[in-house]
Design an enzyme around this catalytic site. Structure first.
Site, PDB file in Angstrom:
ATOM      1  N   LYS A 230      47.846  22.156 -41.985  1.00 45.43           N
ATOM      2  CA  LYS A 230      47.034  22.756 -40.926  1.00 45.43           C
ATOM      3  C   LYS A 230      46.626  24.181 -41.272  1.00 45.43           C
ATOM      4  O   LYS A 230      45.463  24.570 -41.088  1.00 45.43           O
ATOM      5  CB  LYS A 230      47.788  22.722 -39.595  1.00 45.43           C
ATOM      6  CG  LYS A 230      46.947  23.227 -38.417  1.00 45.43           C
ATOM      7  CD  LYS A 230      47.537  22.864 -37.068  1.00 45.43           C
ATOM      8  CE  LYS A 230      48.842  23.543 -36.786  1.00 45.43           C
ATOM      9  NZ  LYS A 230      49.239  23.428 -35.364  1.00 45.43           N
ATOM     10  N   SER A 231      47.548  24.974 -41.786  1.00 41.32           N
ATOM     11  CA  SER A 231      47.235  26.366 -42.118  1.00 41.32           C
ATOM     12  C   SER A 231      46.132  26.443 -43.162  1.00 41.32           C
ATOM     13  O   SER A 231      45.200  27.257 -43.057  1.00 41.32           O
ATOM     14  CB  SER A 231      48.489  27.078 -42.639  1.00 41.32           C
ATOM     15  OG  SER A 231      49.472  27.190 -41.638  1.00 41.32           O
TER      16      SER A 231
ATOM     17  N   GLY B 275      46.922  29.111 -32.199  1.00 39.51           N
ATOM     18  CA  GLY B 275      47.059  30.548 -32.360  1.00 39.51           C
ATOM     19  C   GLY B 275      46.532  31.005 -33.712  1.00 39.51           C
ATOM     20  O   GLY B 275      45.965  32.097 -33.835  1.00 39.51           O
TER      21      GLY B 275
ATOM     22  N   ARG C 121      59.990  28.207 -27.752  1.00 39.21           N
ATOM     23  CA  ARG C 121      60.630  27.114 -28.486  1.00 39.21           C
ATOM     24  C   ARG C 121      62.140  27.257 -28.550  1.00 39.21           C
ATOM     25  O   ARG C 121      62.862  26.255 -28.584  1.00 39.21           O
ATOM     26  CB  ARG C 121      60.048  27.025 -29.909  1.00 39.21           C
ATOM     27  CG  ARG C 121      58.693  26.356 -29.947  1.00 39.21           C
ATOM     28  CD  ARG C 121      58.183  26.146 -31.353  1.00 39.21           C
ATOM     29  NE  ARG C 121      56.910  25.438 -31.317  1.00 39.21           N
ATOM     30  CZ  ARG C 121      56.004  25.486 -32.270  1.00 39.21           C
ATOM     31  NH1 ARG C 121      56.226  26.223 -33.357  1.00 39.21           N
ATOM     32  NH2 ARG C 121      54.882  24.805 -32.154  1.00 39.21           N
TER      33      ARG C 121
ATOM     34  N   ARG D  85      41.899  27.651 -42.882  1.00 40.71           N
ATOM     35  CA  ARG D  85      41.356  28.650 -43.798  1.00 40.71           C
ATOM     36  C   ARG D  85      40.221  28.079 -44.645  1.00 40.71           C
ATOM     37  O   ARG D  85      39.246  28.779 -44.936  1.00 40.71           O
ATOM     38  CB  ARG D  85      42.483  29.204 -44.673  1.00 40.71           C
ATOM     39  CG  ARG D  85      43.449  30.113 -43.896  1.00 40.71           C
ATOM     40  CD  ARG D  85      44.759  30.332 -44.655  1.00 40.71           C
ATOM     41  NE  ARG D  85      45.593  31.357 -44.035  1.00 40.71           N
ATOM     42  CZ  ARG D  85      46.402  31.153 -43.003  1.00 40.71           C
ATOM     43  NH1 ARG D  85      46.450  29.954 -42.424  1.00 40.71           N
ATOM     44  NH2 ARG D  85      47.135  32.139 -42.511  1.00 40.71           N
TER      45      ARG D  85
ATOM     46  N   ASP E  25      58.140  27.536 -38.171  1.00 43.47           N
ATOM     47  CA  ASP E  25      57.714  26.368 -37.397  1.00 43.47           C
ATOM     48  C   ASP E  25      58.691  25.206 -37.488  1.00 43.47           C
ATOM     49  O   ASP E  25      58.564  24.232 -36.742  1.00 43.47           O
ATOM     50  CB  ASP E  25      56.337  25.892 -37.871  1.00 43.47           C
ATOM     51  CG  ASP E  25      55.219  26.815 -37.427  1.00 43.47           C
ATOM     52  OD1 ASP E  25      55.371  27.461 -36.368  1.00 43.47           O
ATOM     53  OD2 ASP E  25      54.203  26.899 -38.140  1.00 43.47           O
TER      54      ASP E  25
ATOM     55  N   LYS F  35      55.742  31.179 -29.330  1.00 37.20           N
ATOM     56  CA  LYS F  35      54.956  30.120 -29.948  1.00 37.20           C
ATOM     57  C   LYS F  35      54.248  29.339 -28.844  1.00 37.20           C
ATOM     58  O   LYS F  35      54.037  29.834 -27.742  1.00 37.20           O
ATOM     59  CB  LYS F  35      55.867  29.226 -30.805  1.00 37.20           C
ATOM     60  CG  LYS F  35      56.326  29.875 -32.100  1.00 37.20           C
ATOM     61  CD  LYS F  35      55.169  30.023 -33.073  1.00 37.20           C
ATOM     62  CE  LYS F  35      55.596  30.492 -34.439  1.00 37.20           C
ATOM     63  NZ  LYS F  35      54.451  30.550 -35.379  1.00 37.20           N
TER      64      LYS F  35
ATOM     65  N   SER G 287      54.297  38.481 -39.726  1.00 43.58           N
ATOM     66  CA  SER G 287      53.325  37.530 -39.181  1.00 43.58           C
ATOM     67  C   SER G 287      52.198  37.309 -40.168  1.00 43.58           C
ATOM     68  O   SER G 287      51.400  38.213 -40.425  1.00 43.58           O
ATOM     69  CB  SER G 287      52.753  38.018 -37.852  1.00 43.58           C
ATOM     70  OG  SER G 287      51.687  37.179 -37.429  1.00 43.58           O
TER      71      SER G 287
ATOM     72  N   GLN H 226      49.700  35.415 -39.575  1.00 44.89           N
ATOM     73  CA  GLN H 226      48.467  35.386 -38.797  1.00 44.89           C
ATOM     74  C   GLN H 226      47.887  36.786 -38.636  1.00 44.89           C
ATOM     75  O   GLN H 226      46.679  36.997 -38.808  1.00 44.89           O
ATOM     76  CB  GLN H 226      48.712  34.750 -37.432  1.00 44.89           C
ATOM     77  CG  GLN H 226      49.062  33.268 -37.501  1.00 44.89           C
ATOM     78  CD  GLN H 226      49.353  32.681 -36.141  1.00 44.89           C
ATOM     79  OE1 GLN H 226      49.256  33.361 -35.116  1.00 44.89           O
ATOM     80  NE2 GLN H 226      49.723  31.415 -36.112  1.00 44.89           N
TER      81      GLN H 226
END
Length: 452
Positions: free
Chosen positions: A24-25, A97, A354, A29, A323, A350, A170, A172
């Site tokens: 997914k990451s 996010g 979580r 991108r 994660d 998150k 982070s 992100q």
């Protein structure tokens, strides 16, 4: 949308060879970077979960031409650095996010105004950690209290490069600043005390940007990008997502007799903390056919049932497995002994809290557990009692983790809603059942007791 409950019951051995969906990451991108490159980017193996589809729709609204061929290959015709246009509509980031924060960085250094929103879960997540450095670069923001979505980004016509030290590890936030730096003259630098995911750095380099990473005084990493490059379209092969593969890995480890192979799994060393931890616990995981694709290390994983034992997971491992703590907690519940995990404060912001959700779910399933402000302690006993319906709070990883627990617990485990699984792992239930799991609609004749 009406809740979609599911129930998982104890299974026999899991067996088979499968490929989980694309990372997914990296998928986010690939779409974004292709959209700001010159020429065409072809993407093979893109994750087609709801989160990534939201990213594709948003980049189309910002000017990119994005199509999917009948053969499953995605083609992105980009607008070049600085070429994004003002969207006619609000950009809906769904549950992601990653998409929201990275895209805020992309548009912040363009003289356009962009409006972002998301689902109920994303609207609770903090964005100030991104807006603070982007304001230093010249952008301005209007948001709900606490820097939450819906949010407007008023981009700047004259962005300025900054050197920014991350207060919290982070990837992100780091990526958002680097992406803003792409359309900013000069050199923009992010300093991180602990290494975080470097997918942005690897892929930006693959597209032709100049990215430099160096160790500085005190052991921190300084990641710098030179602004206003001309990046060109490239082929991208998206590896299978190691975070998605984690659920199948743990399921096989806790079911006696299991033997599965997961192909093409991304093995970026900044993403493999879970696998390092499982091996410390005694997991039988063999890495086969190691290779590099588009700058990312990849391998096939053979996973066999293992009698796991408890470990202490150090806090400095958190960035490489943030994660994966929910599914690690399931492995810990099925291990012998007490597993402790530290450095988990990020889990509280998150898709859900979580840390609390995992602790509440394990407690409902009869597993001894204590949660601190940034820690989790799980008392494993081999076979958890189970027999609960676990609240998921619209969190896909909570739902998948407890469905895995149900495969090994004495009594079935149900989740109150599985609808959000498709955001990151479309086809999860069918893939698991194809290996031998038994996940289905709850059986009213053996209904699990609900959590409080």
């Amino acid at each position: 949308m009406a809740p979609r409950p599911l129930q998982s019951v104890k299974t026999g051995p899991l067996s088979g060879t499968v490929r989980v969906p694309g990372d997914k990451s990296i998928s986010h991108r690939a779409i974004m970077f292709g959209a700001i490159a010159v020429g065409e980017t072809t993407i093979h193996g893109l994750l087609t979960g709801e989160d990534v589809l939201h990213t594709a729709a948003a980049m189309r609204a910002l000017g990119a031409d994005i199509t999917r061929s009948d053969d499953g290959i995605w083609r992105v015709r980009g607008v070049g650095i600085g070429g994004l246009v003002e969207a006619d509509q609000v950009l809906d980031m769904g549950n992601s996010g990653t998409a929201a924060r990275l895209m805020m960085g992309l548009v912040a250094s363009h003289p356009i105004t962009t409006f972002f929103t998301g689902d109920a879960s994303l609207a609770k997540r903090p964005m100030a950690r991104v807006t603070t450095p982007l304001e230093q670069m010249g952008a301005s923001f209007v948001s709900r209290t606490g820097g939450r979505l819906p949010l407007a980004v008023i981009g700047t016509e004259n962005p300025v490069p900054i050197t920014y030290r991350l207060p919290v590890a982070s990837a992100q936030v780091k990526s958002a600043i680097l992406l803003a730096g792409l359309n900013t003259p000069g050199v923009t630098t992010v300093i991180e005390a602990e290494p975080t995911r470097d997918h942005s750095e690897l892929m930006l380099t693959h597209f032709g940007a100049t990215v430099k990473t160096e160790r500085i005084e005190g052991g921190a990493l300084a990641v710098s990008i030179t602004g206003e490059p001309e990046i060109t379209g490239r082929p991208v092969h998206v590896p299978a997502d190691p975070s998605s593969a984690a659920f199948l890995t743990v399921a096989a480890l806790i079911r006696p007799g299991s033997d599965i192979t997961l192909t093409d799994v991304g093995m970026n060393p900044r993403r493999t903390g879970l696998y390092d931890t499982l091996i410390e616990m005694g997991a039988d995981i063999t890495f086969l056919n190691r290779r590099v694709e588009a700058g990312e290390p990849v391998a096939d994983l053979r996973v066999r049932y293992s009698a796991l034992t408890a470990v202490a997971v150090p806090p400095d491992r958190a960035p490489s497995m943030i994660d994966e703590y929910p599914i690690l907690a399931i492995a810990a519940a099925c291990a012998e002994g007490t597993t402790t995990m530290h450095g988990l404060a990020e889990l509280r912001v998150k898709e859900s809290d979580r840390l609390a959700m995992v602790a509440n779910g394990l407690d409902a399933c009869g597993v001894g557990v204590e949660a601190g402000p940034d820690s989790l302690t799980v008392h494993g006993a081999g076979v958890p009692p189970g027999g609960a319906t676990v609240a998921t709070a619209m969190d896909h990883r909570i739902a998948m983790s407890f469905l895995v627990l149900g495969m090994a617990s004495a009594e079935p485990v149900a989740v109150d809603d599985s609808g959000f699984i498709d955001t990151s792992f479309p086809g999860f239930v069918d893939l698991m059942n194809g290996l031998g799991a038994r996940i289905s609609l709850p059986n009213t004749q053996s209904a699990a007791r609900p959590t409080a």
